[in-house]
Design a protein around this motif. Sequence first.
Motif, short mmCIF file in Angstrom:
data_model
loop_
_atom_site.label_atom_id
_atom_site.label_comp_id
_atom_site.label_asym_id
_atom_site.label_seq_id
_atom_site.Cartn_x
_atom_site.Cartn_y
_atom_site.Cartn_z
N ARG A 168 0.84 -1.21 0.00
CA ARG A 168 0.00 0.00 0.00
C ARG A 168 0.86 1.25 0.00
O ARG A 168 0.51 2.26 -0.64
CB ARG A 168 -0.92 0.00 1.22
N LEU A 169 1.99 1.21 0.71
CA LEU A 169 2.87 2.38 0.74
C LEU A 169 3.42 2.67 -0.65
O LEU A 169 3.45 3.83 -1.09
CB LEU A 169 4.02 2.14 1.73
N ARG A 170 3.87 1.64 -1.35
CA ARG A 170 4.37 1.84 -2.72
C ARG A 170 3.27 2.39 -3.62
O ARG A 170 3.51 3.30 -4.43
CB ARG A 170 4.89 0.52 -3.29
N ALA A 171 2.06 1.82 -3.50
CA ALA A 171 0.95 2.30 -4.32
C ALA A 171 0.61 3.75 -4.00
O ALA A 171 0.32 4.55 -4.91
CB ALA A 171 -0.27 1.41 -4.11
N GLU A 172 0.67 4.11 -2.73
CA GLU A 172 0.37 5.49 -2.33
C GLU A 172 1.43 6.44 -2.86
O GLU A 172 1.10 7.56 -3.30
CB GLU A 172 0.30 5.57 -0.80
N VAL A 173 2.70 6.03 -2.83
CA VAL A 173 3.76 6.86 -3.38
C VAL A 173 3.57 7.04 -4.88
O VAL A 173 3.73 8.14 -5.43
CB VAL A 173 5.14 6.26 -3.06
N GLU A 174 3.21 5.95 -5.57
CA GLU A 174 2.98 6.05 -7.02
C GLU A 174 1.83 7.00 -7.32
O GLU A 174 1.92 7.85 -8.21
CB GLU A 174 2.67 4.65 -7.57
N ASP A 175 0.73 6.88 -6.58
CA ASP A 175 -0.40 7.80 -6.78
C ASP A 175 0.01 9.24 -6.46
O ASP A 175 -0.42 10.17 -7.14
CB ASP A 175 -1.57 7.38 -5.89
N LYS A 176 0.83 9.39 -5.42
CA LYS A 176 1.28 10.74 -5.04
C LYS A 176 2.10 11.36 -6.16
O LYS A 176 1.93 12.54 -6.49
CB LYS A 176 2.11 10.66 -3.76
N LEU A 177 2.98 10.58 -6.76
CA LEU A 177 3.81 11.11 -7.85
C LEU A 177 2.94 11.60 -9.00
O LEU A 177 3.27 12.59 -9.66
CB LEU A 177 4.78 10.04 -8.34
N ASN A 178 1.82 10.90 -9.24
CA ASN A 178 0.93 11.31 -10.33
C ASN A 178 0.13 12.56 -9.98
O ASN A 178 -0.44 13.19 -10.87
CB ASN A 178 -0.03 10.17 -10.67
N ARG A 179 0.08 12.91 -8.69
CA ARG A 179 -0.67 14.11 -8.27
C ARG A 179 0.24 15.32 -8.05
O ARG A 179 -0.26 16.40 -7.75
CB ARG A 179 -1.46 13.83 -6.99
N LEU A 180 1.53 15.11 -8.17
CA LEU A 180 2.45 16.22 -7.94
C LEU A 180 2.57 17.07 -9.19
O LEU A 180 2.55 16.55 -10.32
CB LEU A 180 3.83 15.68 -7.54
N PRO A 181 2.72 18.37 -9.03
CA PRO A 181 2.86 19.24 -10.21
C PRO A 181 4.23 19.09 -10.85
O PRO A 181 5.18 18.61 -10.23
CB PRO A 181 2.67 20.64 -9.62
N LEU A 182 4.31 19.53 -12.09
CA LEU A 182 5.57 19.41 -12.83
C LEU A 182 6.69 20.18 -12.15
O LEU A 182 7.86 19.75 -12.17
CB LEU A 182 5.37 19.92 -14.26
N LYS A 183 6.38 21.30 -11.52
CA LYS A 183 7.42 22.11 -10.89
C LYS A 183 8.11 21.34 -9.76
O LYS A 183 9.26 21.62 -9.44
CB LYS A 183 6.83 23.43 -10.36
N PHE A 184 7.41 20.39 -9.15
CA PHE A 184 8.04 19.57 -8.10
C PHE A 184 9.19 18.78 -8.69
O PHE A 184 10.28 18.72 -8.13
CB PHE A 184 7.00 18.65 -7.48
N PHE A 185 8.96 18.13 -9.82
CA PHE A 185 10.00 17.30 -10.43
C PHE A 185 11.12 18.14 -11.01
O PHE A 185 12.26 17.67 -11.12
CB PHE A 185 9.39 16.42 -11.52
N ASP A 186 10.81 19.37 -11.40
CA ASP A 186 11.86 20.24 -11.94
C ASP A 186 12.95 20.52 -10.92
O ASP A 186 14.10 20.76 -11.28
CB ASP A 186 11.26 21.58 -12.40
N ALA A 393 4.44 16.34 0.23
CA ALA A 393 4.71 17.42 -0.72
C ALA A 393 3.40 18.00 -1.24
O ALA A 393 2.38 17.31 -1.36
CB ALA A 393 5.56 16.91 -1.88
N GLU A 394 3.43 19.29 -1.54
CA GLU A 394 2.23 19.98 -2.01
C GLU A 394 1.79 19.43 -3.36
O GLU A 394 2.59 19.32 -4.29
CB GLU A 394 2.50 21.48 -2.11
N GLU A 395 0.52 19.11 -3.46
CA GLU A 395 -0.01 18.52 -4.68
C GLU A 395 -0.56 19.60 -5.62
O GLU A 395 -0.78 20.74 -5.22
CB GLU A 395 -1.11 17.51 -4.36
N GLN A 396 -0.77 19.18 -6.87
CA GLN A 396 -1.43 20.08 -7.81
C GLN A 396 -2.90 20.22 -7.44
O GLN A 396 -3.47 19.40 -6.72
CB GLN A 396 -1.30 19.52 -9.23
N THR A 397 -3.51 21.29 -7.91
CA THR A 397 -4.92 21.51 -7.58
C THR A 397 -5.76 20.36 -8.12
O THR A 397 -5.53 19.87 -9.23
CB THR A 397 -5.40 22.83 -8.20
N PRO A 398 -6.72 19.88 -7.37
CA PRO A 398 -7.51 18.72 -7.81
C PRO A 398 -8.40 19.06 -8.99
O PRO A 398 -8.74 20.23 -9.23
CB PRO A 398 -8.34 18.35 -6.58
#
Length: 662
Positions: A168-186, A393-398
């Motif tokens: 579940r932790l891995r799945a939650e991290v994967e979902d979190k990565l998909n909700r993070l804005p592009l500026k986070f990865f930059d 980490a701060e997510e993108q707006t839903p």
Amino acid sequence: MSDRTVAPARPRPPAGGGPFGRGPFGGGMPAEKSMDFGPSARRLIRRLDPERPRILAVIALAVAGVAFSVIGPKILGHATDLIFSGIVSRQFPAGTTAEQAVAAARASGNGNLADMLARMHLVPGHGIDFAALGTTLAWALGLYVAASAFMWLQGYLLNDVTQRTVYRLRAEVEDKLNRLPLKFFDGQPRGELLSRVTNDIDNVSQTLQQTLSQLLTSLLTVVGVLATMIFISPLLAVIALVTIPVSMVVTSMIAKRSQKLFVAQWAHTGSLNAHIEEAFTGHELVKVFGRGPEVEEVFRQRNEELYKAGFGAQFISGVVMPTMMFIGNLNYVAIAVVGGLRVATGAMSLGDVQAFIQYSRQFTQPLTQVASMTNLLQSGVASAERVFELLDAEEQTPDPAEPALPAARRGRVEFENVSFRYDPERPLIEDLSLVAEPGHTIAIVGPTGAGKTTLVNLVMRFYELDAGRITLDGVDITAMRREDLRGSIGMVLQDTWLFGGTIRDNIAYGDPTATDEQIHAAARATYVDRFVRTLPDGYDTVIDEEGGNVSAGEKQLITIARAFLADPSLLILDEATSSVDTRTEVLVQHAMAALRADRTSFVIAHRLSTIRDADLILVMEAGRIVEHGTHTELLAAQGAYHRLYASQFAGALTGDPAPAGG
């Protein structure tokens, strides 16, 4: 169309990057400040809540297993009493009663011996009662077998609990990565981010797996053994309890010193991974520019930092085990001496002392095990902190709860008084308005760093606007789900991306439901088919993640075919033909001209020859749209576009500019 101020070049992330640091060639280190150990550990434990029924079963099995293990020494002590009583009984003549033997010993002035004999089951003239001894040993064996079975079942269930939790932790991290804005990865080095997603989660898994079972059984063993020791001899129990505060003080002192080093160890691990990932991804450039020695030096420094942190953490935390063993041995000696004296005075039986010595070992062993797990616990919690930082980490707006969709897909894009800035202190786009009509090709040109890519990033909602709005076919893009918005857009970037798989799979990525005929049609339209048929396996040719077995131009053609297969209403081409040779570029331009029919296209280009036929050309310079018009109109205006064109086709413009622009 009206134009005001538009974004200049997107700024680089500030030194130090995001919350995790920045790339290895730019220096910088991931943050090493850790959360408090207690809150982080409790947050990690709370992740076990969904497994509560299994955990209750684990606890029940552990209680049963520990209870049987605790009873075992008491039964073995009874066996020792049977053996000792038999040996002593044989020393007295048959026919003598136990009371007579005790009285004789007391009459001879040996009161301690008399007291000891009084506590024994003395049968003068008889030897060891092997029948009773066999029954006692059989009970002990049965208890230990049952305890082992319960502990095995407990370990089996706990392994299931741990793996489900980490899943579940891995799945939650994967979902979190998909909700993070592009500026986070930059702002994050890829190696550092990968280290959190892989190494740190694996370390959390290992920690939970190795510590939960031992912590549970150790706690239950301490409680059970302590209760039994108090029942046997309160005095010896007090002596055994002295080890608890001493052990706690020693463990706490060592843990405070080692926790910081464990946090630094995993921070340095992420930094080293980031450096390795970046260095080997750009291996060719490192060789071309002769930066090998510098890369090796950075690696040596970070490897040295990791070594020092890892060595210090393991060494300091490793001191706990021998210290606890020393304290335990002192406790063992004290119990043996005092217990021996109490046997001699008849206050305890020999079996009870033997059982108590076993219990003292059982009592100090779990404390030693917990102490030996200190380094593993600290390492696991340090990794959990890094994973929690990612999850926090701060997510993108839903997306909107009730998303809107255009009535028809036509590809009309309108910027209405749009303002945007990457850095709140640095104005970029200010009050920009423009309209891209359906079927039109909008070319965006200008020198490097003029902000061309920023416009298309805003259309894709990779970044959110500060003011104004952008509409697609009359619908505000913020009112649409990102999935719906991006599903209407096909994008081809200057940097190609191919995944490990066949050429067919890479093209079909644009539309997983496409048939082979549709895939081949897209390939033919983009001239992928002509080189694929020369390959031994054709469309089933497997390419690696970096596309190393096809040329740069062929990789770009595959990505263009992928975008065309998606059949979008809006095309975004960011230097899409920069890696294609001149002849192929001409062919691709013809294909793109046919495929752009009834589609709006945004084309970012440095090579102006690729956008001569655009319906509208926007010229960006110093963060502003300084000119707009067709190719011929802009050449005739003798302005910024004319200067750009002249820099690429100076010879053609020496005589008459107009024919060159035809």
